[in-house]
Motif scaffolding. Sequence first.
Motif, PDB file in Angstrom:
ATOM      1  N   PHE A 156       0.828  -1.201   0.000  1.00 18.36           N
ATOM      2  CA  PHE A 156       0.000   0.000   0.000  1.00 18.36           C
ATOM      3  C   PHE A 156       0.874   1.268   0.000  1.00 18.36           C
ATOM      4  CE2 PHE A 156      -1.959   3.069   3.128  1.00 18.36           C
ATOM      5  CZ  PHE A 156      -2.665   3.774   2.168  1.00 18.36           C
ATOM      6  N   ARG A 159       2.769   1.986  -3.230  1.00 20.93           N
ATOM      7  CA  ARG A 159       1.912   2.476  -4.321  1.00 20.93           C
ATOM      8  C   ARG A 159       1.446   3.912  -4.050  1.00 20.93           C
ATOM      9  NH1 ARG A 159      -1.868  -2.925  -4.945  1.00 20.93           N
ATOM     10  NH2 ARG A 159      -0.469  -4.121  -6.285  1.00 20.93           N
ATOM     11  N   CYS A 204      -6.041  -2.515  -1.124  1.00 19.12           N
ATOM     12  CA  CYS A 204      -4.877  -2.395  -2.016  1.00 19.12           C
ATOM     13  C   CYS A 204      -4.260  -3.784  -2.216  1.00 19.12           C
ATOM     14  CB  CYS A 204      -3.874  -1.410  -1.417  1.00 19.12           C
ATOM     15  SG  CYS A 204      -2.681  -0.839  -2.639  1.00 19.12           S
ATOM     16  N   PRO A 209      -6.189  -4.208  -7.983  1.00 19.00           N
ATOM     17  CA  PRO A 209      -6.983  -3.545  -6.938  1.00 19.00           C
ATOM     18  C   PRO A 209      -8.040  -2.642  -7.561  1.00 19.00           C
ATOM     19  CG  PRO A 209      -4.830  -2.509  -7.125  1.00 19.00           C
ATOM     20  CD  PRO A 209      -4.804  -3.711  -8.031  1.00 19.00           C
ATOM     21  N   CYS A 211      -8.982   0.433  -7.860  1.00 16.79           N
ATOM     22  CA  CYS A 211      -8.469   1.791  -7.611  1.00 16.79           C
ATOM     23  C   CYS A 211      -9.570   2.842  -7.780  1.00 16.79           C
ATOM     24  CB  CYS A 211      -7.304   2.103  -8.548  1.00 16.79           C
ATOM     25  SG  CYS A 211      -5.887   1.042  -8.225  1.00 16.79           S
ATOM     26  N   CYS A 214     -11.345   3.374  -4.543  1.00 17.74           N
ATOM     27  CA  CYS A 214     -10.435   3.529  -3.392  1.00 17.74           C
ATOM     28  C   CYS A 214     -10.533   4.942  -2.810  1.00 17.74           C
ATOM     29  CB  CYS A 214      -9.005   3.252  -3.855  1.00 17.74           C
ATOM     30  SG  CYS A 214      -7.774   3.550  -2.579  1.00 17.74           S
ATOM     31  N   CYS A 220      -3.311   8.740  -4.946  1.00 19.11           N
ATOM     32  CA  CYS A 220      -2.335   7.652  -5.094  1.00 19.11           C
ATOM     33  C   CYS A 220      -1.449   7.870  -6.322  1.00 19.11           C
ATOM     34  CB  CYS A 220      -3.082   6.329  -5.215  1.00 19.11           C
ATOM     35  SG  CYS A 220      -1.992   4.954  -5.522  1.00 19.11           S
ATOM     36  N   VAL A 228       0.446   0.921 -11.140  1.00 21.52           N
ATOM     37  CA  VAL A 228       0.149   0.186  -9.911  1.00 21.52           C
ATOM     38  C   VAL A 228       0.842  -1.182  -9.887  1.00 21.52           C
ATOM     39  CG1 VAL A 228      -1.730  -0.937  -8.619  1.00 21.52           C
ATOM     40  CG2 VAL A 228      -2.029   1.382  -9.493  1.00 21.52           C
TER      41      VAL A 228
END
Length: 367
Positions: A156, A159, A204, A209, A211, A214, A220, A228
């Motif tokens: 996590f 990223r 994550c 994931p 995203c 999120c 991010c 990613v």
Amino acid sequence: MVGNICLFLRPNMENYKFVGEKILSWYQIHKRILPWRDIANPYKIWISEIILQQTRVVQGLEYYERFIERFPDVHTLAAADEQEVLKYWQGLGYYSRARNLFAAARHIETHFGGKFPEDYAALLNLKGVGEYTAAAIASFAFNLPYPVVDGNVFRFLSRLFAVREPIDSSKGKKFFTDLAGRLMDRRQAGLFNQAIMEFGALQCVPASPDCGGCIFTSQCLAKMQGKVSEFPVKSSKPETKTVFLYYFMVRSGDFIFLKKREGKGIWQNLYEFPSVESETPLSFEDLVEHSAFRAFFPANTRRRLLFKPLIKNYKHVLTHRTLYADCYEVSVAKASGLGKCKKIRRDEIEEYPVHRLMQRFWEMING
Ligand code: SF4
């Protein structure tokens, strides 16, 4: 770039506070209900952390519950027999974890009167407890501000801040531990650590994931760069060794023979059929001339042995090893001189802790 952090999500106190607060709010809504959560019992937290080191939560849950039911506290575990502890661990692999738990329980019983130590240094001194586990116990049970950085946290953070520092280097480990420490709300250390680990585990995730859904979709860096899948960065792949194993299920009437594995390997103190191990494949002629084979079957018995191949070239993959194993049934009229083997009735095998490969062989033979 500053160090290995891009400036898009600037590493400053304001952003750290922002990330920390978001994670804690997310956790209140999304956390899983698990028996080792929201408790301050260091013993139970310790057992759960050791089980979960190399095991998925779903599988670990069942083992945790069985283990805690039989060994509910340090005192019970310290008073047990190592063989029984290993039996409760059977199927989980990485048996050194069970041996270390047992040794550490005895240490706590002897040196702390059975009461779990409450400071980080003493925790770190327990057998099998590294920085990660010591930080987990210290923060979850005693709310001490030690950041917990497991694979989920590495992924996590690497990223979110697009950090290219390899997570398997000592520099990388220190870097991410410092970063997690800066994000942490020190007044809620235990809660924050659980929250960030859970975020990595549920949101994550390693592959694909979500995203778009999120809470950090607008911050991010890895997501914004469309990279990613490039995080976390690792410096090296561990080498995998190939090993060839030849097992002998020696039968004498209703009896079979088991050998306790000695030495310092991962299967130390577990039981298995007598075996020969080699770094290269062995022909049958090579096998019966091998020193380990000759040690099991002395010259006067070798002429009368009857071999029946049961399993051929079974592949079993461990973290740093790929095993190819054969198994022969060997019938002997009268068993003597089988090294340090234990003669048992077939149905007694259930009482002995065995490793996963041996368990699989037994299932196949009786299948
Ligand atoms: S946006 Fe994607 S990569 Fe970034 S923290 Fe969220 S889930 Fe992980």
